[in-house]
Structures are given as structure tokens and as C-alpha cells.
Write a protein that holds these residues in place. Structure first.
Motif, short mmCIF file in Angstrom:
data_model
loop_
_atom_site.label_atom_id
_atom_site.label_comp_id
_atom_site.label_asym_id
_atom_site.label_seq_id
_atom_site.Cartn_x
_atom_site.Cartn_y
_atom_site.Cartn_z
N LEU A 135 70.28 -100.43 8.48
CA LEU A 135 70.73 -100.67 7.09
C LEU A 135 71.39 -99.41 6.53
CD1 LEU A 135 67.80 -102.68 5.45
CD2 LEU A 135 70.09 -103.51 5.92
N HIS A 184 79.38 -103.72 9.91
CA HIS A 184 78.55 -104.45 8.93
C HIS A 184 78.13 -105.81 9.49
CE1 HIS A 184 79.27 -101.31 6.15
NE2 HIS A 184 80.52 -101.62 5.93
N ILE A 191 69.91 -108.47 10.42
CA ILE A 191 69.12 -108.93 9.27
C ILE A 191 68.53 -110.31 9.58
CG2 ILE A 191 69.35 -109.81 6.89
CD1 ILE A 191 71.25 -107.43 6.36
N LEU A 237 68.60 -103.24 -0.71
CA LEU A 237 68.37 -103.74 0.65
C LEU A 237 67.06 -103.18 1.23
CD1 LEU A 237 71.98 -103.39 2.14
CD2 LEU A 237 70.77 -105.53 1.68
N THR A 238 66.82 -101.90 0.97
CA THR A 238 65.59 -101.27 1.47
C THR A 238 64.36 -101.91 0.82
OG1 THR A 238 66.80 -99.21 1.77
CG2 THR A 238 64.41 -99.05 1.78
N THR A 255 63.62 -105.25 2.27
CA THR A 255 63.05 -105.10 3.61
C THR A 255 61.58 -104.68 3.53
OG1 THR A 255 65.23 -104.43 4.41
CG2 THR A 255 63.37 -103.99 5.87
N SER A 314 65.97 -112.85 3.44
CA SER A 314 66.93 -112.53 4.50
C SER A 314 68.34 -112.97 4.10
CB SER A 314 66.50 -113.23 5.80
OG SER A 314 67.40 -112.95 6.82
N LYS A 341 69.75 -110.53 1.57
CA LYS A 341 70.24 -109.30 2.22
C LYS A 341 71.57 -109.55 2.92
CE LYS A 341 67.15 -107.09 4.77
NZ LYS A 341 65.99 -107.06 5.70
N ILE A 401 74.28 -109.84 0.28
CA ILE A 401 74.57 -108.54 -0.36
C ILE A 401 75.47 -107.69 0.56
CG2 ILE A 401 73.54 -106.34 -1.05
CD1 ILE A 401 71.14 -108.00 -2.12
N VAL A 402 75.13 -107.63 1.83
CA VAL A 402 75.94 -106.83 2.76
C VAL A 402 77.36 -107.40 2.86
CG1 VAL A 402 76.22 -106.09 5.16
CG2 VAL A 402 73.98 -105.99 4.11
#
Lengths: 218, 116
Positions: free
Chosen positions: A86, A201, A208, B37-38, B41, B67, B70, B73-74
């Protein structure tokens, strides 16, 4: 002057006005979605159908297994490697921002050092691969190989394919770093970094999904 | 593109070719994305170690939602899908929908949702 700079590096005209390389990487990522969907499907279908241990989340005792076998997945180690991956995505966007904004106010020093961020991303990727190598090695020592059971076959195939993608990404990043060291990546090279960032990414988002579906959901 | 109004502050960057429709986030926004994100997780891993939560029927849906959050978001912020040309959105979401439909279909086909 600025117009001349753009014109000298402009891509050939396309029907969409978009650079073909960027369209190509998005199309490639789309196809990769389907590749990983097939691998994830296979893992989920085989989940819970292994006849012999070791099992991912459950201990295995005699007579089902010849000896006592612990649950094989190491969640703390994988959580750390997930965090590393990440963070590598953060480093990658900072590398792209450094290239795009080179020489601009606010991007002097560390924040504007594309070399640093590319190196940090490559190191984070390599660290992730190190964790994966450790995990694979410890699994083999505990008796889980590609041929042991359905879990081993589908797990090693899925995570192995992902690891191969990370390896390709690290090599790509090191290539960009070599270019940056040799002649310095300039704002006109932003597309080169952008394309590699998209791939990186994508590798992150695949992990993920894998982290949740393989490691956390029992 | 006629609807392309955004121009990068750096004139050397051909935003038209790169498909940038809106200005990308700043490094401070990227930092916040990383923090979020952290935290998600950390919550996911914490949930894994709470036996009562693992045994509850909301465990799997909660993990899947986190999940998916996340993932989104990425894709939206780090991959700039929120800011870039809509063609890229189509090139990604189209195959993604097919991929997810494939997973669900195969799980149905192999009886993973059947009551035992």
C-alpha cells in the motif's frame, strides 16, 4: 516557448485525442482483471475442498492428517507485506507528481525527487517479494506444495501469478530509475511514468482483493 | 477534445494526450488517502482476530465492503480514474464488471452458495 515544447513532444494525432499508449495500458489492465478473476474464482471454488492438510485457517489432527498441522496462513506477516505494498502505491504517485511538477515551487528537495520515490517504490516492491519468498519457503517446509492439495495448487498459482506481476513491475520501475539517473525524467516524460504507475497501482488493487479473499475470509 | 477545459500548470505536459480532465490530487491529499487505506487495513486485520465478530453473519460482508472501498479508493485517486477521461473509466469498469460477474457465476455454478 511553452507551445513549442508541447509541439515537439506531441503524440501523433488519434481519433480520440488520447495517446495510444495510455489507452493500451487501460485496455491491458482490463484484460488483467479477467485473468485474475479466473484465478480468484478457481481459488474460491476449491476452497474448503482439500482432502489432506495443511489447511489455510484450520488445524489438522490425526487421523485426518498424519501429524498435527497448524493453520498455515501467517496473517501478521502478510499484513505487514500488505502495508508495504500500500505504501509503495503512495511512493509511486509521489514519483509521478515529482516528474510532473519538476522545478515548480513546493516540489523542491525530497518531494520533487523522482529518483527517490521511484527507488522507494522499487524497494517496497522488492520487500513485498521478499515477504512472499519467505511465505512460500515456510509453506514448503511445513509440507504445503503445489501438489499437496487443492488449497496448495490454487494458492500458489494465484499468489505466484501476482508475485510475477510485482516482479515485472519492479523491473519496469528500475528501468525508469535508470533513465532518470542517466538523463533525468522531465515533465515531458510524465506519460512514461504515468503508464508504469497505472500498472503498479493495478498490482496493488489485485493484492487488496487477494488479501481479503484468501487471507482474511475463513 | 471539445470538453477539455483543464490545462496543467506545467505547459510541458500534454494533458490532452494523457486524458487528464481535472487537476490531480496534491501530495497532501495522497498522504490522506494512504492514511485511510492503512486504517481500513488495520480494521480488517483487527476484525480477523475477534472470534465473536468472525462467527457473526456480518463478518464476510464487512470485509468485502472494506476491501471494495480500498479497491475503489486506489482506482479513483491513485489511478486518477476520478480525474481522467471517461474512456479510461469504460476500459476499466467494463472488464471489471465482466470479471466480477464471472466470479459470481462460477461460484453459483459450483454450488458455493448452496445451503449444506
Amino acid at each position: 516557448m511553452a507551445t513549442a515544447a508541447v509541439a515537439s513532444h506531441a503524440h501523433p494525432p488519434t481519433s480520440t485525442g488520447l495517446d495510444h499508449r495510455k489507452i493500451a495500458i487501460w485496455a491491458f489492465i482490463g484484460s488483467e482483471c479477467m485473468l485474475f478473476a479466473s484465478l480468484i474464482s478457481t481459488y474460491l471454488i476449491y476452497k474448503g475442498r482439500s482432502v489432506v492438510g495443511p489447511f489455510p485457517h484450520e488445524v489438522c489432527d490425526p487421523p485426518k492428517c498424519a501429524t498435527h498441522l497448524n493453520a498455515i496462513l501467517n496473517i501478521p506477516v502478510t499484513s505487514v507485506s500488505t502495508f508495504v505494498l500500500l505504501m509503495s502505491s503512495l511512493f509511486m504517485v509521489l514519483a509521478l507528481a515529482a516528474v510532473e511538477n519538476k522545478g515548480k515551487p513546493g516540489y523542491e528537495g525530497i518531494l520533487g525527487s523522482s529518483k527517490l520515490w521511484l527507488l522507494a517504490t522499487a524497494i517496497a516492491g522488492t520487500t513485498f517479494l521478499g515477504f512472499q519468498a519467505y511465505e512460500f519457503t515456510s509453506f514448503v517446509h511445513e509440507g504445503l506444495t503445489l501438489r499437496t492439495n487443492l488449497f496448495g495448487s490454487s494458492f500458489f498459482t494465484l499468489t505466484g501469478f501476482h508475485g510475477a506481476h510485482v516482479t515485472a513491475g519492479v523491473l519496469w520501475l528500475l528501468t525508469l530509475l535508470a533513465i532518470d539517473m542517466k538523463r533525468g525524467l522531465q515533465p515531458k516524460d510524465a506519460l512514461l511514468v504515468d503508464i508504469s504507475a497505472l500498472y503498479w497501482h493495478f498490482v496493488d488493487v489485485v493484492w487488496i482483493a487477494i488479501f481479503t479473499l484468501v487471507y482474511l475470509i475463513r | 477534445m471539445a470538453d477539455h477545459e483543464f490545462t496543467h500548470t506545467n505547459p510541458e505536459i500534454d494533458v490532452h494526450a494523457m486524458g487528464e480532465m481535472h487537476e490531480h490530487p496534491t501530495w497532501k491529499q495522497y498522504k490522506w488517502v494512504a492514511i485511510i487505506l492503512t486504517l481500513i487495513t488495520v480494521f480488517e486485520v483487527w476484525a480477523y482476530y475477534v472470534p465473536s465478530f468472525v462467527a457473526s453473519p456480518v463478518f464476510v460482508p464487512t470485509l468485502l465492503i472494506m476491501s471494495a472501498a480500498k479497491f475503489a479508493i486506489v482506482v479513483l485517486f491513485y489511478m486518477h480514474l476520478k480525474y481522467d477521461h471517461r474512456l479510461f473509466r469504460g476500459l476499466f469498469t467494463g472488464p471489471l464488471i465482466i470479471a466480477m460477474a464471472t466470479i459470481v457465476s462460477l461460484l453459483f455454478l459450483f454450488g458455493k452458495f448452496a445451503r449444506r
